[in-house]
Design a protein around this motif. Structure first.
Motif, PDB file in Angstrom:
ATOM      1  N   UNK A   1      -7.800   5.223  -0.398  1.00 50.16           N
ATOM      2  CA  UNK A   1      -7.970   5.682   0.977  1.00 50.16           C
ATOM      3  C   UNK A   1      -8.713   4.671   1.844  1.00 50.16           C
ATOM      4  N   UNK A   2      -9.313   3.645   1.252  1.00 45.99           N
ATOM      5  CA  UNK A   2     -10.003   2.618   2.046  1.00 45.99           C
ATOM      6  C   UNK A   2      -9.022   1.612   2.643  1.00 45.99           C
ATOM      7  N   UNK A   3      -8.035   1.231   1.872  1.00 45.63           N
ATOM      8  CA  UNK A   3      -7.163   0.131   2.292  1.00 45.63           C
ATOM      9  C   UNK A   3      -5.701   0.392   1.944  1.00 45.63           C
ATOM     10  N   UNK A   4      -5.143   1.465   2.488  1.00 44.95           N
ATOM     11  CA  UNK A   4      -3.724   1.718   2.197  1.00 44.95           C
ATOM     12  C   UNK A   4      -2.934   1.958   3.468  1.00 44.95           C
ATOM     13  N   UNK A   5      -3.471   1.495   4.594  1.00 48.24           N
ATOM     14  CA  UNK A   5      -2.751   1.664   5.853  1.00 48.24           C
ATOM     15  C   UNK A   5      -1.616   0.644   5.924  1.00 48.24           C
ATOM     16  N   UNK A   6      -0.762   0.833   6.917  1.00 47.66           N
ATOM     17  CA  UNK A   6       0.370  -0.075   7.095  1.00 47.66           C
ATOM     18  C   UNK A   6      -0.120  -1.517   7.229  1.00 47.66           C
ATOM     19  N   UNK A   7      -1.203  -1.701   7.957  1.00 49.49           N
ATOM     20  CA  UNK A   7      -1.756  -3.031   8.168  1.00 49.49           C
ATOM     21  C   UNK A   7      -2.101  -3.694   6.827  1.00 49.49           C
ATOM     22  N   UNK A   8      -2.703  -2.908   5.939  1.00 45.95           N
ATOM     23  CA  UNK A   8      -3.139  -3.467   4.659  1.00 45.95           C
ATOM     24  C   UNK A   8      -1.948  -3.822   3.773  1.00 45.95           C
ATOM     25  N   UNK A   9      -0.909  -2.997   3.835  1.00 48.96           N
ATOM     26  CA  UNK A   9       0.284  -3.274   3.029  1.00 48.96           C
ATOM     27  C   UNK A   9       1.011  -4.508   3.583  1.00 48.96           C
ATOM     28  N   UNK A  10       1.053  -4.585   4.911  1.00 50.93           N
ATOM     29  CA  UNK A  10       1.797  -5.682   5.546  1.00 50.93           C
ATOM     30  C   UNK A  10       1.098  -7.024   5.342  1.00 50.93           C
ATOM     31  N   UNK A  11      -0.218  -6.997   5.409  1.00 50.17           N
ATOM     32  CA  UNK A  11      -0.941  -8.258   5.209  1.00 50.17           C
ATOM     33  C   UNK A  11      -0.714  -8.732   3.771  1.00 50.17           C
ATOM     34  N   UNK A  12      -0.667  -7.780   2.827  1.00 49.94           N
ATOM     35  CA  UNK A  12      -0.420  -8.155   1.428  1.00 49.94           C
ATOM     36  C   UNK A  12       0.981  -8.734   1.299  1.00 49.94           C
ATOM     37  N   UNK A  13       1.938  -8.093   1.980  1.00 48.94           N
ATOM     38  CA  UNK A  13       3.320  -8.590   1.920  1.00 48.94           C
ATOM     39  C   UNK A  13       3.400  -9.977   2.554  1.00 48.94           C
ATOM     40  N   UNK A  14       2.651 -10.175   3.624  1.00 49.95           N
ATOM     41  CA  UNK A  14       2.643 -11.477   4.301  1.00 49.95           C
ATOM     42  C   UNK A  14       2.143 -12.579   3.375  1.00 49.95           C
ATOM     43  N   UNK A  15       1.224 -12.248   2.502  1.00 51.95           N
ATOM     44  CA  UNK A  15       0.665 -13.260   1.594  1.00 51.95           C
ATOM     45  C   UNK A  15       1.555 -13.441   0.351  1.00 51.95           C
ATOM     46  N   UNK A  16       2.088 -12.306  -0.145  1.00 51.79           N
ATOM     47  CA  UNK A  16       2.817 -12.374  -1.421  1.00 51.79           C
ATOM     48  C   UNK A  16       4.323 -12.578  -1.258  1.00 51.79           C
ATOM     49  N   UNK A  17       4.840 -12.333  -0.052  1.00 51.65           N
ATOM     50  CA  UNK A  17       6.286 -12.420   0.192  1.00 51.65           C
ATOM     51  C   UNK A  17       6.842 -13.783  -0.203  1.00 51.65           C
TER      52      UNK A  17
END
Ligand code: MIC
Ligand code: SF4
Length: 642
Positions: A299-315
């Motif tokens: 619940x701390x870091x599961x917003x769209x922003x957090x998922x997208x930033x992860x995708x931006x780094x790992x994509x």
């Protein structure tokens, strides 16, 4: 009358129904909204049933299912059916398993600026990101609030947290709350509301703010709150709820009891080190340490922003073969945007194990790390053993740090990544789909709704009222900062027993002293002695209810965490503190004690019969707490009130 007010003062003034608005005094607040989750909810609704009221009296009550979603036998599934049927009968919205994590969903669909919310989960202050005055509470307090009773807290002091400037690349909201924890640690917020202000808050989106208020819980504070401004309005508009917006800000010249200033541009990526959310180090000092697991979500870091930033780094890349990566998005809304924007595919292609929208590994529901593993997670708690692996070391970080670490298999400061910082665009309108909320039956139809009760749902135990003298043995002596995860562990094995007190009580203090439950039952009950900040962490009332079942009469410590102390009172265990904390040393496990508590209106004297010594104890119980304790707990007391 104060002329210039803080947000906290304004909301309290609008909701106070009893008590004086003076620091340290007990006040009662009208509760507008409640939320529960399944791990605490079953008990809360069993208690609501025992109050015998046909319909909730709140403006809105929601029952979420997000914790016990691992269904390794009938038990969690039975609890969910019970929750669904009881919600339908009593006027409560039910969020089906698969819909998402309670705090993320509440922020998206229901939380409102200026409203009070109490939830049977300690991270309920997540909704403070939208300007809701949201507090964690025990399940029984939530049941009482659903029955229309006010919620009691000590009138808080207000710590103003001034935010200045703008984030540098690779630093984000999680680093703000880690910085605050670095400064005030896991007890520094006790008795305070952390209220945010300053020109820098315009650079924080609602999900950023919610990350900060969510993990504010780890400071021990009553709650955390942000103003409701243009950014809040934009978020509510994107959720198609602009009519829920109202402006909320502190008056010019409002006075805070204390002020902390955080300059966003001077922050660096931080990590909370094992085994406390308050043990903070810069990620640069951990750089290079081998890591076996990365977890993104909670619940701390599961917003769209957090998922997208992860995708931006790992994509377009592959995660390191030294580790595995798990991810739990916060809600179906988040997943739907991830799919639409191609982020979901990018993450799967990189090797990320995307799990369901639920708490998952954060509460030890699967994905336990290997022996002696180092895990880097975006969650909010790293207490020993909570992950399911006792000797694993958990570090809490931002999504940027977690994703960078996933690429290299070693702790990685994201500022060392040689890629441009992936900016995240916020949708103008979120993909809204409320079809996994089940709305309650009308008042007319409610009578026909049958409650489904599986064999795992044991009736509530009945407890007798307290006498004026308590005697027994010290059954356990523990140190400072004992968490509710120590007292009543969670995880895949124990969570399915949350609706069965006799069964779950066999696991009390399992990792600290597995002989404790048997010893307590055989001795006919006694006492626990502890250090400072006893009961920090979760709001789980099982950490009071199960010890009560085992015969614990009083807990004597240097200091308590707020929610746990309230839970002890609710279940008829007397919470006492040493007048002189040094006297902690003169009681040992096994000592025989006699406590003359009288009517609990004044302090209490303890006789240590083994050491032939008197010790003075204090308490901060209000008259009402004393009344509740004498009645044998809050449930019998509430029944007399409604
Ligand atoms: C937690 O994070 O510890 C929990 C699980 O969400 C708890 C509630 C619970 O124990 O059910 C919380 O934070 O209150
Ligand atoms: Fe769920 Fe973890 Fe948040 Fe608790 S802290 S509500 S277990 S995601």
């Amino acid at each position: 009358m104060l002329m210039s007010k803080t947000i906290t003062q304004k909301i309290i003034e609008q909701h106070i129904v009893d008590g004086q608005p003076k620091s340290g005094e007990e006040i009662a607040l009208k509760v507008d909204q409640t939320l529960t989750q399944d791990a605490t909810g079953t008990m809360s609704y069993l208690q609501f049933e025992a109050i015998k009221l046909p319909f909730v009296k709140t403006e809105l009550s929601v029952s979420y299912v997000d914790h016990n979603t691992l269904q390794s036998d009938f038990r969690n599934a039975d609890d969910h059916l019970y929750l669904q049927s009881i919600a339908r009968k009593h006027g409560i919205i039910f969020s089906r398993p698969g819909n998402g994590i309670c705090h993320q969903l509440h922020l998206e669909r229901f939380a409102r600026p200026g409203k009070t919310l109490i939830g049977s989960d300690s991270h309920t202050p997540t909704a403070g990101g939208i300007g809701s005055f949201a507090m964690g509470a025990g399940g029984l307090d939530v049941a009482a609030a659903m029955a229309g009773m006010p919620f009691r807290i000590k009138y808080p002091r207000v710590m103003g947290i001034e935010i200045l400037g703008k984030f540098p690349d690779w630093v984000s909201a999680k680093d703000v709350i880690l910085e605050i924890l670095r400064r005030i640690d896991v007890k520094g917020g006790v008795g305070y509301v952390l209220e945010y202000f300053g020109e820098g808050i315009k650079n924080l989106t609602v999900p950023d703010r919610a990350t900060i208020t969510n993990m504010g819980t780890e400071t021990g504070c009553t709650t955390s709150i942000f103003p409701s401004d243009e950014i809040t309005r934009k978020f509510l508009k994107a959720e198609d709820r602009v009519d829920h917006w109202t402006e909320l800000k502190a008056d010019k010249g409002a006075e805070y009891d204390e002020i902390i200033t955080v300059k966003l541009d001077q922050l660096v990526p931080l990590a909370a080190c094992p085994h406390s959310p308050g043990k903070i180090k810069p990620v640069s000092e951990l750089q290079g340490m081998e890591v076996q697991q990365v977890g993104i979500g909670s619940c701390t870091n599961s917003s769209l922003r957090d998922m997208k930033i992860s995708a931006g780094i790992l994509g377009n890349k592959t995660i390191s073969d030294r580790l595995h990566v798990i991810m739990n998005p916060g809600s179906r809304q988040v997943v739907s945007h991830m799919v639409e924007d191609g982020d979901y595919n990018a993450l799967v292609a990189a090797g990320v194990r995307i799990l369901e929208n639920a708490c998952g590994a954060c509460i030890g529901m699967g994905a336990a790390p290997p022996t002696k593993a180092v895990c880097v997670r975006t969650y909010n708690r790293n207490f020993q053993g909570r992950s399911g692996t006792r000797d694993a070391d958990i570090y809490l970080v931002s999504p940027e740090t977690a994703a960078a670490t996933a690429l290299f298999g070693v702790f990685t400061d994201p500022r060392n990544l040689k890629i441009p910082y992936p900016g995240v665009e916020f949708p103008e309108k979120f993909n809204i789909n409320d079809n996994m909320f089940v709305f309650p039956a009308s008042r007319e139809d409610a009578g026909n709704v049958e409650i489904i009760r599986g064999p795992n749902i044991a009736p509530l135990p009945e407890f007798k009222s307290l006498g004026t003298t308590l005697t027994g043995e010290v059954l356990l002596k523990v140190e400072d900062n004992i968490t509710t995860d120590h007292i009543m562990p969670a995880g895949a094995k124990i969570l399915p027993l949350r609706s069965n007190i006799p069964e779950i009580s066999k696991y009390v203090f399992e990792a600290v002293d597995p002989g404790f439950p048997m010893r307590s039952l055989e001795s006919g009950g006694g006492f626990i002695v502890g250090g400072a900040n006893y009961g920090q962490g979760s709001s789980r009332e099982h950490a009071a209810l199960a010890p009560k079942y085992l015969g614990i009469k009083a807990v004597i410590v240097k200091s308590f965490a707020r929610i746990h102390m309230a839970n002890l009172v609710n279940f008829g265990i007397v919470p006492l503190t040493f007048e002189n904390p040094d006297e902690y040393k003169v009681i040992d496990q096994g000592d025989h004690l006699e406590l003359i508590i009288g009517d609990l209106r004044r302090d209490v004297t303890l006789k240590n019969r083994t050491k032939d010594r008197k010790i003075n104890l204090k308490h901060t119980l209000s008259e009402l707490d004393a009344e509740i304790l004498k009645a044998g707990g809050k449930l019998p007391w509430v029944r007399t009130q409604v």
